[in-house]
Write an enzyme that holds these catalytic residues in place. Sequence first.
Site, PDB file in Angstrom:
ATOM      1  N   TYR A 166       1.051  -1.228   0.214  1.00  0.00           N
ATOM      2  CA  TYR A 166      -0.024  -0.063   0.104  1.00  0.00           C
ATOM      3  C   TYR A 166       0.838   0.987   0.141  1.00  0.00           C
ATOM      4  CZ  TYR A 166      -3.388   3.547   1.256  1.00  0.00           C
ATOM      5  OH  TYR A 166      -4.261   4.616   1.705  1.00  0.00           O
ATOM      6  N   ASP A 198       9.325   2.753  -0.225  1.00  0.00           N
ATOM      7  CA  ASP A 198       8.161   3.384   0.612  1.00  0.00           C
ATOM      8  C   ASP A 198       8.408   2.978   2.097  1.00  0.00           C
ATOM      9  OD1 ASP A 198       6.063   4.285   1.800  1.00  0.00           O
ATOM     10  OD2 ASP A 198       4.330   3.289   0.337  1.00  0.00           O
ATOM     11  N   LYS A 218       4.659   9.267   8.753  1.00  0.00           N
ATOM     12  CA  LYS A 218       4.042   8.878   9.931  1.00  0.00           C
ATOM     13  C   LYS A 218       5.064   8.929  11.273  1.00  0.00           C
ATOM     14  CE  LYS A 218       1.537   4.876   7.814  1.00  0.00           C
ATOM     15  NZ  LYS A 218       0.082   5.157   8.146  1.00  0.00           N
TER      16      LYS A 218
HETATM   17  N1  PMP Z   1       2.827   4.227   2.349  1.00  0.00           N
HETATM   18  C1  PMP Z   1       2.662   3.434   3.325  1.00  0.00           C
HETATM   19  C2  PMP Z   1       3.402   2.237   3.530  1.00  0.00           C
HETATM   20  C3  PMP Z   1       1.636   3.488   4.293  1.00  0.00           C
HETATM   21  O1  PMP Z   1       1.454   2.707   5.278  1.00  0.00           O
HETATM   22  C4  PMP Z   1       0.862   4.687   4.176  1.00  0.00           C
HETATM   23  C5  PMP Z   1      -0.229   4.764   4.998  1.00  0.00           C
HETATM   24  N2  PMP Z   1      -0.947   3.894   5.615  1.00  0.00           N
HETATM   25  C6  PMP Z   1       0.908   5.755   3.263  1.00  0.00           C
HETATM   26  C7  PMP Z   1       1.903   5.447   2.133  1.00  0.00           C
HETATM   27  C8  PMP Z   1       0.444   6.759   2.986  1.00  0.00           C
HETATM   28  O2  PMP Z   1       0.519   7.626   3.903  1.00  0.00           O
HETATM   29  P1  PMP Z   1      -0.588   8.903   4.385  1.00  0.00           P
HETATM   30  O3  PMP Z   1      -1.629   8.276   4.953  1.00  0.00           O
HETATM   31  O4  PMP Z   1       0.044   9.689   5.422  1.00  0.00           O
HETATM   32  O5  PMP Z   1      -1.027   9.368   3.085  1.00  0.00           O
END
Ligand code: PMP
Length: 356
Positions: A80, A174, A202
């Site tokens: 994701y 990511d 995060k």
């Molecule tokens: N990449 C990863 C691996 C994530 O876990 C998330 C959020 N769960 C995101 C991108 C997106 O981040 P945000 O919710 O801050 O847009």
Amino acid sequence: MLGHSHPILREAASQALQEGMVFGASTPWELEFAEAICDAYPSIQQVRLVNSGAEAVASALRVARGATRRARILKFEGCYHGHVECLDAVGLEAEANGGALALGASPGSAGETLVADFNSLESVEKLLRQHFREVAAVIVEPIPGSMGVVRPATGFLTGLRELCDEHGSLLIFDEVLSGSRVARGGAQQLFQVRPDLTCLGKALAGGMPIGAYGGQSRWMSQLAPVGKVYQAGTFCGNPVTVRCAIANLKLLSEPDGYLPLASQTEWLTQALKPLDPHLQCVAYPGMFSLYFAPREISSHLDLEAVDLARFATLYHHLLKRGIYLPPSCLDAAGISLVHTRSDLESFVEAVREGLS
Ligand code: PMP
């Protein structure tokens, strides 16, 4: 990483609030924070701040496309990356919504996305050969957290590095979830693999909205005003967020800052494992997933074996006892530095009770 309202973060936020909440320009704090990120992640020579993980991913893709002049992105089913148009248009959620295309996503952008199987270098190599010199970047969660927490097989991440070098594609990690969590320098520190670009978010700012992306100067200098790839935003590098983020990274950078997290996570895994032969607890420091299956998941191809109904029953049992896991066992749960051993003992006891 520091809980929901750590005094150090409250102090940093209130100082920032007194000095100004938004300037629409860079501040010295932004520079100090950028230096702290580069210090923690040796693969990052230059970094840009944005407001969320999804923004960091979308911007990194733009840099990769701009630098390579190629359009395609290769991603992994089950990873994701936020609601980024070309990445969200395929995958598990999309399938659940009745097709390969997320409702509202542009068919054109989805058509540029190639989807490989996590932990299968063969599937990546096949696509890179099929679309020879068309792939701008391979983007991967080095430790996926949205199909349960999945372990990258030995050699998988280094294999991706080699394939990207061979095909002239950028490797993007990511680390929005794993960054500043599993180790000070994220999963790339644990596995000793250097991506070209890294996306963060995060845990970086201790609870304030943030995203960041960075990498070697040769890629980041593609960005305007030095290069021609445009990215900007009013709240990027917001001083309140950045002041909290500096305080957060300072605390996490103390010597042995991550050791308690690693030992708490290890203790938790060992305590949970014997409770049920089908209970899988897959963990890295600070993140874990708990699901029922005959064996650990290694890619989306194993997901059919996961007993979602059994987790739902356990989830509601735990919720009644004041323990709030992610409502899907396929999402990662977190342990923070303010969880005590006694918190974890009560958690294990509640799981034991739920299972019986
Ligand atoms: N990449 C990863 C691996 C994530 O876990 C998330 C959020 N769960 C995101 C991108 C997106 O981040 P945000 O919710 O801050 O847009």
